[in-house]
Scaffold this motif. Sequence first.
Motif, PDB file in Angstrom:
ATOM      1  N   HIS A 149       0.636  -0.887  -0.441  1.00 31.09           N
ATOM      2  CA  HIS A 149      -0.261  -0.130   0.278  1.00 31.09           C
ATOM      3  C   HIS A 149       0.628   1.015   0.396  1.00 31.09           C
ATOM      4  O   HIS A 149       0.525   2.772  -0.348  1.00 31.09           O
ATOM      5  N   VAL A 150       2.139   0.908   0.208  1.00 31.12           N
ATOM      6  CA  VAL A 150       3.251   1.949   0.326  1.00 31.12           C
ATOM      7  C   VAL A 150       4.269   1.601  -0.632  1.00 31.12           C
ATOM      8  O   VAL A 150       4.300   0.897  -1.049  1.00 31.12           O
ATOM      9  N   GLY A 151       5.060   2.663  -1.263  1.00 29.82           N
ATOM     10  CA  GLY A 151       5.981   2.510  -2.481  1.00 29.82           C
ATOM     11  C   GLY A 151       5.984   2.109  -3.255  1.00 29.82           C
ATOM     12  O   GLY A 151       6.556   1.405  -3.997  1.00 29.82           O
ATOM     13  N   ALA A 152       4.930   2.466  -4.158  1.00 30.45           N
ATOM     14  CA  ALA A 152       5.183   2.110  -5.441  1.00 30.45           C
ATOM     15  C   ALA A 152       5.838   2.713  -6.309  1.00 30.45           C
ATOM     16  O   ALA A 152       6.344   2.084  -7.162  1.00 30.45           O
ATOM     17  N   ALA A 153       6.764   3.750  -6.321  1.00 31.62           N
ATOM     18  CA  ALA A 153       7.650   4.035  -6.926  1.00 31.62           C
ATOM     19  C   ALA A 153       9.026   3.039  -6.856  1.00 31.62           C
ATOM     20  O   ALA A 153       9.618   3.184  -7.508  1.00 31.62           O
ATOM     21  N   TYR A 154       9.374   2.936  -5.319  1.00 30.41           N
ATOM     22  CA  TYR A 154      10.155   1.904  -5.390  1.00 30.41           C
ATOM     23  C   TYR A 154       9.993   1.215  -6.023  1.00 30.41           C
ATOM     24  O   TYR A 154      11.086   0.557  -6.744  1.00 30.41           O
ATOM     25  N   GLY A 155       8.985   0.327  -6.074  1.00 36.69           N
ATOM     26  CA  GLY A 155       8.445  -1.340  -6.599  1.00 36.69           C
ATOM     27  C   GLY A 155       8.883  -0.951  -8.214  1.00 36.69           C
ATOM     28  O   GLY A 155       9.239  -1.499  -8.759  1.00 36.69           O
ATOM     29  N   ALA A 156       8.118   0.213  -8.342  1.00 39.03           N
ATOM     30  CA  ALA A 156       8.486   0.272  -9.442  1.00 39.03           C
ATOM     31  C   ALA A 156      10.027   0.319 -10.474  1.00 39.03           C
ATOM     32  O   ALA A 156      10.513  -0.202 -11.306  1.00 39.03           O
ATOM     33  N   SER A 157      10.307   0.901 -10.127  1.00 38.35           N
ATOM     34  CA  SER A 157      12.089   1.224 -10.008  1.00 38.35           C
ATOM     35  C   SER A 157      12.933  -0.417 -10.288  1.00 38.35           C
ATOM     36  O   SER A 157      13.401  -0.371 -11.024  1.00 38.35           O
ATOM     37  N   LYS A 158      12.345  -0.415  -9.112  1.00 39.23           N
ATOM     38  CA  LYS A 158      13.018  -2.491  -9.216  1.00 39.23           C
ATOM     39  C   LYS A 158      12.383  -3.374 -10.392  1.00 39.23           C
ATOM     40  O   LYS A 158      13.142  -4.299 -10.841  1.00 39.23           O
ATOM     41  N   ALA A 159      10.861  -3.285  -9.619  1.00 38.41           N
ATOM     42  CA  ALA A 159      10.726  -3.836 -11.989  1.00 38.41           C
ATOM     43  C   ALA A 159      10.913  -3.800 -12.447  1.00 38.41           C
ATOM     44  O   ALA A 159      11.612  -4.448 -13.526  1.00 38.41           O
ATOM     45  N   ALA A 160      11.248  -2.794 -13.535  1.00 40.33           N
ATOM     46  CA  ALA A 160      12.160  -2.096 -13.914  1.00 40.33           C
ATOM     47  C   ALA A 160      13.370  -2.819 -14.076  1.00 40.33           C
ATOM     48  O   ALA A 160      13.582  -3.548 -15.243  1.00 40.33           O
ATOM     49  N   VAL A 161      14.400  -2.850 -13.223  1.00 41.42           N
ATOM     50  CA  VAL A 161      15.422  -3.515 -13.608  1.00 41.42           C
ATOM     51  C   VAL A 161      15.728  -4.644 -13.158  1.00 41.42           C
ATOM     52  O   VAL A 161      16.229  -5.798 -14.468  1.00 41.42           O
ATOM     53  N   GLU A 162      14.042  -5.780 -12.590  1.00 46.41           N
ATOM     54  CA  GLU A 162      14.486  -6.916 -13.456  1.00 46.41           C
ATOM     55  C   GLU A 162      13.967  -7.497 -14.467  1.00 46.41           C
ATOM     56  O   GLU A 162      14.342  -8.236 -15.178  1.00 46.41           O
ATOM     57  N   LEU A 163      13.591  -6.717 -15.414  1.00 47.18           N
ATOM     58  CA  LEU A 163      12.951  -6.784 -16.563  1.00 47.18           C
ATOM     59  C   LEU A 163      13.807  -6.446 -17.681  1.00 47.18           C
ATOM     60  O   LEU A 163      14.956  -7.763 -18.384  1.00 47.18           O
ATOM     61  N   LEU A 164      15.099  -5.434 -17.064  1.00 43.63           N
ATOM     62  CA  LEU A 164      16.339  -5.236 -17.525  1.00 43.63           C
ATOM     63  C   LEU A 164      17.242  -6.480 -17.188  1.00 43.63           C
ATOM     64  O   LEU A 164      18.275  -6.816 -18.730  1.00 43.63           O
ATOM     65  N   THR A 165      16.996  -7.137 -16.050  1.00 38.33           N
ATOM     66  CA  THR A 165      18.236  -8.259 -16.587  1.00 38.33           C
ATOM     67  C   THR A 165      17.739  -9.197 -17.501  1.00 38.33           C
ATOM     68  O   THR A 165      19.418  -9.298 -17.264  1.00 38.33           O
ATOM     69  N   ARG A 166      16.646  -9.650 -17.833  1.00 42.16           N
ATOM     70  CA  ARG A 166      16.412 -10.760 -18.161  1.00 42.16           C
ATOM     71  C   ARG A 166      16.993 -10.314 -19.880  1.00 42.16           C
ATOM     72  O   ARG A 166      17.208 -10.609 -21.353  1.00 42.16           O
ATOM     73  N   SER A 167      16.559  -8.842 -20.197  1.00 38.71           N
ATOM     74  CA  SER A 167      16.349  -8.270 -21.230  1.00 38.71           C
ATOM     75  C   SER A 167      18.483  -8.482 -21.783  1.00 38.71           C
ATOM     76  O   SER A 167      18.286  -8.560 -22.556  1.00 38.71           O
ATOM     77  N   TRP A 168      18.692  -7.295 -20.702  1.00 40.99           N
ATOM     78  CA  TRP A 168      20.215  -7.919 -20.818  1.00 40.99           C
ATOM     79  C   TRP A 168      21.195  -9.269 -21.356  1.00 40.99           C
ATOM     80  O   TRP A 168      22.072  -9.487 -21.529  1.00 40.99           O
ATOM     81  N   ALA A 169      20.527 -10.253 -20.166  1.00 40.47           N
ATOM     82  CA  ALA A 169      21.436 -11.894 -20.130  1.00 40.47           C
ATOM     83  C   ALA A 169      20.552 -12.156 -21.735  1.00 40.47           C
ATOM     84  O   ALA A 169      21.211 -12.913 -22.287  1.00 40.47           O
TER      85      ALA A 169
END
Length: 252
Positions: A149-169
């Motif tokens: 219920h809090v921290g949506a900006a933080y969660g979104a920024s880290k979700a992007a990194v997880e997608l980038l992880t797969r993309s960079w791999a």
Amino acid sequence: MSTNTELAGRTALVTGATTGIGRAVAEQLAGRGADVVVHGRDPRRGAEVVAAITAKGGRARFVAADLADAAEVGRLAAAAGDVDILVNNAGLYDFTSTPDTTADNFDRHIAVNTRAPFLLVGALAPGMAERGRGVIVNVTSTAATTAAHVGAAYGASKAAVELLTRSWASEFGGSGIRVNGVSPGPVRTAGTEPLLAGNPGMEAHANVRGRVGEPDEIADVVLFLVEDRSSYINGTVVLANGGERSALPGQG
């Protein structure tokens, strides 16, 4: 200092390495023989980490940079030089509601947590590819996949990194570079201590283990992903959360 010197001759850049998970990672990599570039913003704390590593026979140097500034990220990459191991650990987190998150605060989350890793990979991965080997490990968060219920900006920024992880791999895997992530649950650090202190029941209900994690426990996972024993792992985000419950206090 460990007698295992598997990483001797390799240079590792660890962002956010002056405290918490980053410091534990830097110390463990140095303990395996890597030359560690310790990144942070505070020269005093940076000097402390370098001193702790060198006192145990390791090799380290400190480079200061504000990851919210794209130009400073570029200078960090240049100062680090030929990096064989990149650990994108530095992170900003404010657990605020969406109405209480300003545009500047949102932008800073994205700049530090998402853009800085993107720029560092863009600057350093080509050199790894030329040398035919390299390892990138991104420290994300279970906030990337668990709604709160809090921290949506933080969660979104880290979700992007997880997608980038797969993309960079996928992008760099054919050039001898492995890219993986570690997704920690609550971990005891200087940054989380106020949150834990303000929520007495949080630690007992953090997960099925009944406790928060320690920085060394996350660093152990990072070390595994860096070393050759994980050579067949690429494009994976490893959960290190103690087995999260379906909801923490205050989350429904």
